[in-house]
Design an enzyme around this catalytic site. Structure first.
Site, short mmCIF file in Angstrom:
data_model
loop_
_atom_site.label_atom_id
_atom_site.label_comp_id
_atom_site.label_asym_id
_atom_site.label_seq_id
_atom_site.Cartn_x
_atom_site.Cartn_y
_atom_site.Cartn_z
N ASP A 89 6.14 -46.25 -24.45
CA ASP A 89 5.56 -44.92 -24.11
C ASP A 89 6.38 -43.95 -24.76
O ASP A 89 6.11 -42.63 -24.44
CB ASP A 89 5.46 -44.88 -22.56
CG ASP A 89 6.74 -44.72 -21.74
OD1 ASP A 89 7.85 -45.02 -22.25
OD2 ASP A 89 6.75 -44.19 -20.46
N GLU A 90 7.14 -44.01 -25.73
CA GLU A 90 7.89 -43.09 -26.55
C GLU A 90 7.60 -43.36 -28.11
O GLU A 90 7.99 -44.39 -28.38
CB GLU A 90 9.43 -43.06 -26.30
CG GLU A 90 9.64 -42.54 -24.95
CD GLU A 90 11.29 -42.54 -24.82
OE1 GLU A 90 11.84 -41.58 -24.22
OE2 GLU A 90 11.70 -43.53 -25.00
N ASP B 36 6.31 -38.24 -25.49
CA ASP B 36 6.77 -39.07 -24.41
C ASP B 36 5.41 -39.06 -23.64
O ASP B 36 5.03 -37.87 -23.26
CB ASP B 36 7.96 -38.28 -23.83
CG ASP B 36 8.57 -39.49 -22.85
OD1 ASP B 36 7.67 -40.30 -22.26
OD2 ASP B 36 9.66 -39.19 -22.43
#
Lengths: 421, 371
Positions: A120-121, A23
């Site tokens: 963003d993960e 993350d």
């Protein structure tokens, strides 16, 4: 789950999975700083989203700004009152997408299975790489990958690791910022005991409230409740799901490839819905949920599909492909509403399920084909820049204050017994 | 109904009408071909309710009458018949086919069930050279829109005015326009929006040297020549003002060898995104540079020599739109004109001094990166 010792050779199913969730730490802040090293890059107190005049909402705030109470989804004006010295910069959307792709490309060289869960993960499945990495522990792999990404993409991530996706995700939360947290095989149950039920990914405010009404607030509250009771209260699928998640069981695989073919949301009604206005109200909410998932992944869709299951289990579908690609709630809702009235005009009987889906997905920042013709009254564009902005604003507010914070006026109080999948 | 026909004439008639038979239909009679026999021979008709085709073929008619029979079945049979006279004979709703030792009975439907093709009086119409009509259709109909959002764009605009015939088609992203001087007989001024399916039939059924009569009646349009007729429903609505979008101030011109351009675009497009097919082209002094960069796939760079002396310009296109246009431009050399990276580009044919260059213009809108 197989029983240990049932066969002499370990089959892949017996082997505990090695899943990591990466993350990115305050992703938008990191990208904004890289883009403007002299300005945003020097600002310790940085707010991304909105403008310095105070319009708009916060998309992300630097870790240094967070102690002032600045949170994403908050109006930028309010954030500036809390933290007057902060620098405000707009969201560098295309730079973020570009960076996200760079991370994905790098990860592909480091792990056999990479799934981008959002901009963003990233989930990695390292199962089966034990020999390749010469018995490296999951902790060591996570630290190595974290360092490699920082070196090659300049982005700092927090890493959670476990035998199950959901546990890895919760572990990443514990690792923030810029850390690694690994839950060892067999330790999932104990790890879960530290969480409230509302923190489990997939337990929304509505379900949490419904659980709380039965006195169930934390994972330890839920553990003594038998599966049969959970099934009785929440239905077959959801009851079993809760029972498993509370124990750290999540068989969901990490699927390679970020390109989702479609996104959909459907609802089975507790009682068949007879009238059109009621169906339309449900449609508004489904369109909202689909739009939100679409935008979360930074995608736009070309085709909207409506699914209707009548009381006699006859399932009907209709789709329409729009000019360009859309991402706003209004565009999805309007196309879906037209499709609904077409299907209802053909057969108007009580309905037991309604679904809205989108497909023909493409990156939100894909080059846009310019159009020759004036967008006339007869054929207005399916969505405007204003529609897109409104939808993003709605997302930011819901991220911050929960799904109930902002609801379309015509949507009545939901029936919590309806199942949404 | 009872007539004898040569196998060739039967096949000719079947081939003409059967392309109009809809693949799937809720109205069974539309799967059939209507046979009408009178003293002059027979007429065969088929329609999908939007487009209808009728052809007259010679036959030796013993008994006048009419009947419909399943189109696909008759065609399958006729294809394999020996080269001998074929006799068709109606018995109630059945049609009996005899040819040499072959004998068939097919269940048909009464002629009254067959939808009537529109009545268009060709006396009030105009005529066009087959050559001109076919050229207009070939050069423009590829550009129609296939999306449902704006029905008028699903048709080809056919204009007769100022002593010219023009056809225009666009999907809003690229446009094709062709103009041909009309003969002295052309007095009509009109604007029609014609479904491309009908034009495809015209292209298929009429020869270059045919004199084609055309007439309109209400929202129906008819084409007729040498016993073959094509009818179509016209698309209703107002076609957008296409003249307005054709740029008149494109001041940067590149003169390019069509084949070289086509193969360069094909090469670099191999690594373009499957969704947007985006390629970037940069023009500078006598050079045209291609660049493609697709994340997760790769990149391409290429260069060709062109005639160019304008200011450098860099412009993005959907490679498919460019290739399509280049396929129809026809001449060895083409002229591309630009104004700015986000303005319409035009592609036109170029010829030597003695060449007959058609008055043809294609317009392609660029691709832009979203903000």
């Amino acid at each position: 789950m197989s029983t240990p010792g049932s066969s002499s050779l370990p089959t892949p199913e017996d082997r505990p999975r090695r899943i990591l969730l990466l993350d990115c730490d305050a992703f938008f802040v990191q990208v904004a700083r890289r883009m403007d090293p002299e300005g945003a890059g020097r600002a310790r107190l940085l707010i991304v989203g909105g403008s310095s005049s105070g319009r708009g909402v916060v998309t992300s705030a630097s870790y240094e700004a967070r102690p002032y109470g600045v949170r994403s989804g908050m109006p930028t004006a309010r954030a500036l009152r809390l933290c007057p010295d902060a620098t405000v910069v707009p969201v560098p959307r295309s730079a973020c997408t570009e960076r996200s792709r760079a991370i994905r490309r790098r990860l592909r060289t480091l792990a056999p299975v990479v799934q981008a869960a959002s901009i963003d993960e990233f989930y990695l499945d390292l199962t089966g790489t034990e020999r390749l990495f010469r018995g490296e522990s999951l902790q060591a792999s996570a630290e190595r990958i974290r360092k490699d990404l920082l070196e090659h993409t300049g982005i700092s991530v927090s890493v959670g690791g476990a035998t199950a996706r959901m546990v890895a995700k919760l572990a990443a939360g514990r690792a923030k910022p810029a850390g690694v947290h690994i839950v060892p095989p067999g330790g999932e149950g104990a790890f879960m005991e530290g969480f409230e039920l509302g923190q489990i990914p997939g337990v929304g405010p509505k379900l949490a409230e419904s659980l709380a009404r039965r006195g169930l607030r934390t994972v330890p509250d839920l553990l003594p409740v038998s599966e049969a009771w959970l099934v009785r209260w929440f239905g077959e699928t959801r009851g079993r799901w809760l029972w498993e998640r509370a124990r750290g069981i999540d068989p969901t695989p990490v699927v390679d490839g970020e390109e989702r073919k479609s996104i959909s949301s459907e609802r089975t009604f507790r009682e068949d819905v007879v009238d059109d206005p009621a169906l339309e109200r449900h449609l508004v909410q489904l369109a909202l949920s689909v739009g939100r998932q679409l935008r979360k992944k930074g995608l736009r869709a070309r085709t909207v599909t409506l699914k209707l299951r009548d009381h006699d289990f006859r399932t009907r579908q209709a789709s329409r492909t729009v000019e360009g690609a859309v991402e706003s709630d209004r565009a999805i809702r309007e196309v879906a509403t037209e499709l609904l009235s077409e299907l209802r005009a053909r057969r108007r009987v009580p309905a037991r399920l309604l679904g809205v889906g989108v497909s023909g997905l493409r990156e939100g920042d894909a080059p846009r084909q310019l159009s020759l013709l004036e967008e006339t009254e007869a054929a207005p564009p399916p969505e405007t820049e204003r529609d897109r902005k409104l939808s993003h604003l709605g997302d930011a507010l819901r991220d911050r204050f929960g799904d109930e914070a902002l609801r379309p006026g015509r949507v009545l109080e939901d029936d919590p017994e309806d199942r949404e999948d | 109904m009872n007539f004898t026909i040569t196998r060739q004439n039967l096949q000719k008639g079947l081939a003409a009408v059967s392309a109009t038979i809809p693949g799937k239909t809720t109205l069974p009679v539309l799967s059939n071909i209507l046979f009408e026999a009178d003293a002059d021979g027979i007429r065969m008709s088929a329609t999908d309710l939007d487009v209808g085709v009728r052809i007259r073929v010679p036959a030796d008619v013993k008994e006048a009458g009419s009947l419909t029979a399943p189109g696909k079945k008759i065609q399958e049979i006729a294809r394999e018949l020996p080269d001998q006279p074929v006799q068709l004979n109606s018995r109630g709703d059945q049609v009996e086919i005899r040819c040499g030792k072959s004998h068939f009975k097919l269940n048909g439907l009464p002629a009254d069930d067959f939808p009537e093709l529109p009545q268009v009086g060709f006396e009030g119409g105009w005529t066009a050279e087959g050559r001109d009509l076919l050229s207009l259709i070939r050069h423009t109909s590829f550009a129609v829109s296939t999306e449902e959002s704006r029905p008028v764009l699903n048709g080809v605009l056919w204009e007769l005015r100022d002593g010219e015939m023009r056809m225009v088609a666009t999907n809003g992203h690229r446009l094709a326009r062709m103009r041909i001087p009309a003969g002295p007989s052309m007095q009509t001024t009109t604007q029609l929006i014609v479904p491309p399916d009908a034009l495809q039939q015209v292209q298929r059924l009429f020869a270059e040297d045919a004199e084609v009569s055309v007439a309109r009646d209400g929202n129906q349009l008819g084409f007729s020549s040498g016993g073959t007729e094509v009818y179509t429903r016209l698309i209703e609505g107002t076609y957008p003002n296409y003249e307005q979008v054709i740029p008149k101030d494109n001041d940067k011109h590149a003169f390019v060898n069509r084949k070289a351009l086509e193969s360069a675009v094909k090469r670099v497009a191999a690594v373009a995104s499957d969704q947007t097919h985006r390629i970037r082209m940069e023009f500078s002094q006598d050079r045209m540079v291609f660049n493609v960069l697709t994340p997760d796939l790769g990149e391409a760079h290429d260069e060709i020599e062109v005639g160019y002396d304008g200011d450098p310009i860099s412009i993005g296109f959907n490679a498919n739109y460019l290739l399509e246009v280049l396929r129809y431009v026809g001449t060895d050399e083409v002229k591309m004109s630009f104004k700015a990276p986000e303005r319409a580009a035009t592609v036109e044919p170029m010829g030597g001094e003695d060449d007959q260059v058609p008055d043809y213009l294609c317009l392609v809108m660029p691709l832009r990166l979203a903000d």
